[in-house]
Write a protein that holds these residues in place. Structure first.
Motif, mmCIF file in Angstrom:
data_model
loop_
_atom_site.group_PDB
_atom_site.id
_atom_site.type_symbol
_atom_site.label_atom_id
_atom_site.label_comp_id
_atom_site.label_asym_id
_atom_site.label_seq_id
_atom_site.Cartn_x
_atom_site.Cartn_y
_atom_site.Cartn_z
ATOM 1 N N PRO A 190 2.980 -22.204 8.297
ATOM 2 C CA PRO A 190 1.694 -21.520 8.503
ATOM 3 C C PRO A 190 0.918 -21.381 7.190
ATOM 4 O O PRO A 190 1.499 -21.147 6.127
ATOM 5 C CB PRO A 190 2.107 -20.139 9.033
ATOM 6 N N VAL A 191 -0.394 -21.516 7.299
ATOM 7 C CA VAL A 191 -1.303 -21.301 6.170
ATOM 8 C C VAL A 191 -2.251 -20.173 6.558
ATOM 9 O O VAL A 191 -2.887 -20.235 7.610
ATOM 10 C CB VAL A 191 -2.106 -22.577 5.831
ATOM 11 N N VAL A 192 -2.349 -19.150 5.719
ATOM 12 C CA VAL A 192 -3.170 -17.991 6.039
ATOM 13 C C VAL A 192 -4.139 -17.708 4.896
ATOM 14 O O VAL A 192 -3.912 -18.099 3.750
ATOM 15 C CB VAL A 192 -2.300 -16.735 6.288
ATOM 16 N N LEU A 193 -5.233 -17.025 5.216
ATOM 17 C CA LEU A 193 -6.129 -16.486 4.200
ATOM 18 C C LEU A 193 -5.629 -15.092 3.833
ATOM 19 O O LEU A 193 -5.309 -14.287 4.714
ATOM 20 C CB LEU A 193 -7.561 -16.414 4.719
ATOM 21 N N GLU A 233 -5.643 -1.870 1.026
ATOM 22 C CA GLU A 233 -4.876 -0.754 0.468
ATOM 23 C C GLU A 233 -4.168 0.003 1.585
ATOM 24 O O GLU A 233 -4.685 0.134 2.689
ATOM 25 C CB GLU A 233 -5.784 0.226 -0.292
ATOM 26 N N VAL A 234 -2.967 0.483 1.262
ATOM 27 C CA VAL A 234 -2.204 1.333 2.171
ATOM 28 C C VAL A 234 -1.774 2.560 1.377
ATOM 29 O O VAL A 234 -0.960 2.459 0.464
ATOM 30 C CB VAL A 234 -0.972 0.604 2.743
ATOM 31 N N GLN A 235 -2.366 3.689 1.710
ATOM 32 C CA GLN A 235 -2.084 4.950 1.023
ATOM 33 C C GLN A 235 -2.218 4.801 -0.492
ATOM 34 O O GLN A 235 -1.365 5.235 -1.259
ATOM 35 C CB GLN A 235 -0.672 5.438 1.394
ATOM 36 N N GLY A 236 -3.314 4.154 -0.891
ATOM 37 C CA GLY A 236 -3.619 3.999 -2.302
ATOM 38 C C GLY A 236 -2.902 2.866 -2.993
ATOM 39 O O GLY A 236 -3.174 2.580 -4.174
ATOM 40 N N GLU A 237 -2.003 2.184 -2.297
ATOM 41 C CA GLU A 237 -1.256 1.072 -2.886
ATOM 42 C C GLU A 237 -1.896 -0.254 -2.486
ATOM 43 O O GLU A 237 -2.224 -0.463 -1.322
ATOM 44 C CB GLU A 237 0.196 1.114 -2.427
ATOM 45 N N LYS A 238 -2.079 -1.141 -3.460
ATOM 46 C CA LYS A 238 -2.683 -2.439 -3.184
ATOM 47 C C LYS A 238 -1.729 -3.315 -2.378
ATOM 48 O O LYS A 238 -0.564 -3.477 -2.730
ATOM 49 C CB LYS A 238 -3.060 -3.133 -4.492
ATOM 50 N N LYS A 239 -2.267 -3.871 -1.300
ATOM 51 C CA LYS A 239 -1.491 -4.740 -0.423
ATOM 52 C C LYS A 239 -2.329 -5.969 -0.072
ATOM 53 O O LYS A 239 -3.478 -6.096 -0.506
ATOM 54 C CB LYS A 239 -1.097 -4.002 0.861
ATOM 55 N N SER A 240 -1.757 -6.837 0.738
ATOM 56 C CA SER A 240 -2.473 -8.015 1.230
ATOM 57 C C SER A 240 -2.610 -7.935 2.740
ATOM 58 O O SER A 240 -1.705 -7.482 3.437
ATOM 59 C CB SER A 240 -1.728 -9.300 0.859
ATOM 60 N N SER A 241 -3.765 -8.389 3.225
ATOM 61 C CA SER A 241 -3.998 -8.530 4.658
ATOM 62 C C SER A 241 -4.240 -9.996 4.962
ATOM 63 O O SER A 241 -4.948 -10.677 4.218
ATOM 64 C CB SER A 241 -5.213 -7.699 5.091
ATOM 65 N N TRP A 242 -3.657 -10.480 6.046
ATOM 66 C CA TRP A 242 -3.901 -11.860 6.477
ATOM 67 C C TRP A 242 -4.910 -11.884 7.620
ATOM 68 O O TRP A 242 -4.985 -12.842 8.377
ATOM 69 C CB TRP A 242 -2.594 -12.524 6.915
ATOM 70 N N HIS A 243 -5.729 -10.822 7.693
ATOM 71 C CA HIS A 243 -6.677 -10.707 8.786
ATOM 72 C C HIS A 243 -8.116 -10.625 8.295
ATOM 73 O O HIS A 243 -8.968 -11.406 8.713
ATOM 74 C CB HIS A 243 -6.340 -9.471 9.627
#
Length: 558
Positions: free
Chosen positions: A441-444, A449-459
């Motif tokens: 799979p290839v995603v963008l 952020e989740v509760q102030g923590e930097k995260k990634s979203s594939w959406h």
């Protein structure tokens, strides 16, 4: 001579051609690797004594094909035949240019292909169809589509719902036997219980069922019912299973009308038919598991509000257990996936990329699907004819005639990378299907952020994080950390937008070792995206055993 299927995208949909060509024989005996040793859960202890073959450093995928297979010199089928469809049956060279148009042109249902051609010729005052096409919208041109596949005309017509359901007591083993005890209610009112299950099971057993996104609840209920760790004594139960197939109930539209948030299933119906039938619910609410395997926005708020539920994602609270979509085809059962060795998962592929998809319509304003449109425009304007030395297959799907499902299965199985760009919700059925087919799979990837923590979203930018969108993701705290799935070990994350998809894939095509590493990671995790059904029920660690693992983990935190 053989007859083969050729698919081109036309203004009103996809049109199928058949044409003859000399059968090409390909000997893949040079590419044979030993089978991998069978493994079992937990994931962290999976191992093999098999020695990985050594490949030259810095070998490209094209070089791998040249040195280790005979696939590098395959010849594509001719693409200069005219349309054999009766509506447009003609030898006019105009039809040769219609495949250059994609669905985004919005031609309208009443305009034929020939009518469109006449309009363009008149608009640009030219008899030259190629000039007319090139002047009309450069972003409405499709990339080349080469077909190497001989269509055998056979669909996998059967699915696991058509097979007899194992009876309780006939199954005595399970990867989770002895780890958890469940009690399954048999007291629901028949119209929302037994009758609903029978009705939907019959519908889902039909090869043309259109409910592929919601039918997991019936399969999961069956698996709970015949789980050998089931008890009839509520005093012995760790978890109480409420066998109400909410997603299937919404899909069935008992009122004949579909309403947002499944409002066509009334609160009183669920209260009287489901909740009032749960004799052990009071004071045990947190140990009652409900099934809500439908897009959460389409589920009824009453079901969304329960303390503990199974969902296809995303996870809005810690007590949502995210599960994969169900693929009910026999060829994707856990036993089949586990019997495929390294040679299957790392087999040579014809296409660098395959992606067949729909684009948002006027009713989907603001949908993350817009990234698919941006991607297609990038491909149309800036991609070369090949990627990393291999052709690719990318098409916008339109309404009207479509190729059979076996076409897509073959194309995805024969491709290295499969983009799964944003849809209406973070997880998509396509994401899990391409994994089962062995396609990376290839995603963008977007910042969130989740509760102030930097995260990634594939959406989407600021969207739901990966950990709150995909089943048992590493760092999700949804199961024992030893049993989490490391999606980043196989998923290709592209940052910076659709314009970076091409350079990311091109770089990977220069590194066969990295491609192979990701393919072997697919092999490791793919069985956990498959539900054992029928004779495969409870035989292997799979999606259902991971549901039980999550429930065991959940109980440990109560």
């Amino acid at each position: 001579m053989r007859r083969v299927l050729i698919v081109w995208a036309l203004c009103g949909g996809l049109v199928l051609w058949t044409m003859s060509y000399e059968t090409l024989q390909f000997n893949t005996s040079q590419f044979r690797l030993p089978e991998i040793i069978q493994f079992s859960s937990p994931i962290s202890v999976r191992a093999s004594d098999e020695v990985e073959p050594e490949f030259p450093d810095n070998m490209t995928y094209s070089t791998f094909l040249e040195l280790y297979t005979d696939r590098a010199n395959r010849t594509a089928l001719p693409q200069n035949s005219t349309n054999s469809n009766s509506q447009n049956s003609t030898n006019s060279p105009l039809l040769l240019y219609f495949p250059d148009f994609c669905a985004d042109c919005q031609w309208g249902n009443s305009q034929t292909c020939m009518g469109r051609a006449a309009y363009l010729k008149d608009k640009y005052k030219t008899p030259n169809p190629e000039e007319a096409v090139m002047n009309d919208r450069v972003t409405c041109r499709n990339p080349p589509l080469q077909i190497f596949w001989q269509d055998d005309g056979l669909d996998e017509m059967d699915n696991m719902f058509a097979q007899p359901m194992p009876l309780r007591g006939n199954i005595t083993t399970s990867p989770m036997l002895g780890n958890i005890s469940i009690y399954v209610y048999e007291t629901l009112r028949k119209d929302v219980g037994e009758d609903l299950e029978q009705k939907m099971r019959a519908e889902y057993s039909h090869p043309n069922s259109s409910a592929a996104n919601v039918h997991a609840d019936i399969a999961i209920i069956d698996l709970f019912r015949n789980f050998p760790g089931r008890t009839d004594d509520p005093q012995d139960a760790d978890i109480f299973i409420v066998p109400y197939a909410h997603a299937s109930h919404c899909h069935s539209k008992p009122t004949g009308v579909w309403m947002g948030a499944c409002k066509h299933i009334g609160y009183n119906l669920m209260k009287d038919g489901v909740f009032n039938k749960l004799n052990h619910y009071i004071l045990n609410e947190k140990r009652h598991l409900f099934l809500n395997v439908i897009n959460q926005g389409n589920s009824n708020p009453t079901i969304r509000a329960v303390p503990l539920s199974i969902t296809i994602g995303p996870r809005y609270k810690d007590t949502n257990i995210i599960v994969p979509y169900l693929n009910s085809l026999p060829s994707f059962q856990p036993s089949v996936l586990r019997n495929r060795g390294k040679d299957w998962w790392t087999r040579p592929r014809t296409y660098s990329v395959a992606f067949f998809f729909g684009i948002s319509n006027s009713k989907m304003r603001g949908s993350p699907r817009v990234w698919r449109k941006f991607f297609m425009e990038e491909v149309q304007q800036n991609w070369p004819d090949t990627l990393g030395g291999l052709p690719y297959a990318i098409r916008v799907m339109t309404s009207g005639n479509k190729p059979p499902s076996r076409f897509f299965t073959h194309m995805y199985k024969d491709s290295i990378f499969c983009p799964t760009l944003p849809g209406d919700t973070p997880p998509q059925k396509r994401f899990f299907d391409v994994i089962l087919m062995g396609c990376i799979p290839v995603v963008l990837s977007f910042d969130t952020e989740v509760q102030g923590e930097k995260k990634s979203s594939w959406h989407q930018p600021g969207g739901m994080s990966v950990e709150n969108s995909f089943p048992w993701a590493k760092g999700s705290n949804s199961t024992d950390p030893r049993n989490e799935i490391d999606y980043r070990s196989f998923v290709v994350e592209v940052t910076g937008g659709v314009e970076n998809v091409r350079p990311t894939i091109e770089a990977l095509m220069q590194n066969y070792t990295e491609i192979r590493r990701r393919q072997l990671a697919l092999m490791k995790y793919a069985p956990y995206f498959s539900y054992g059904m029928g004779t495969d029920s409870h035989k292997h660690p799979d999606a259902f055993s991971k549901i039980l693992e999550s429930l065991r983990f959940y109980l440990g935190r109560l």
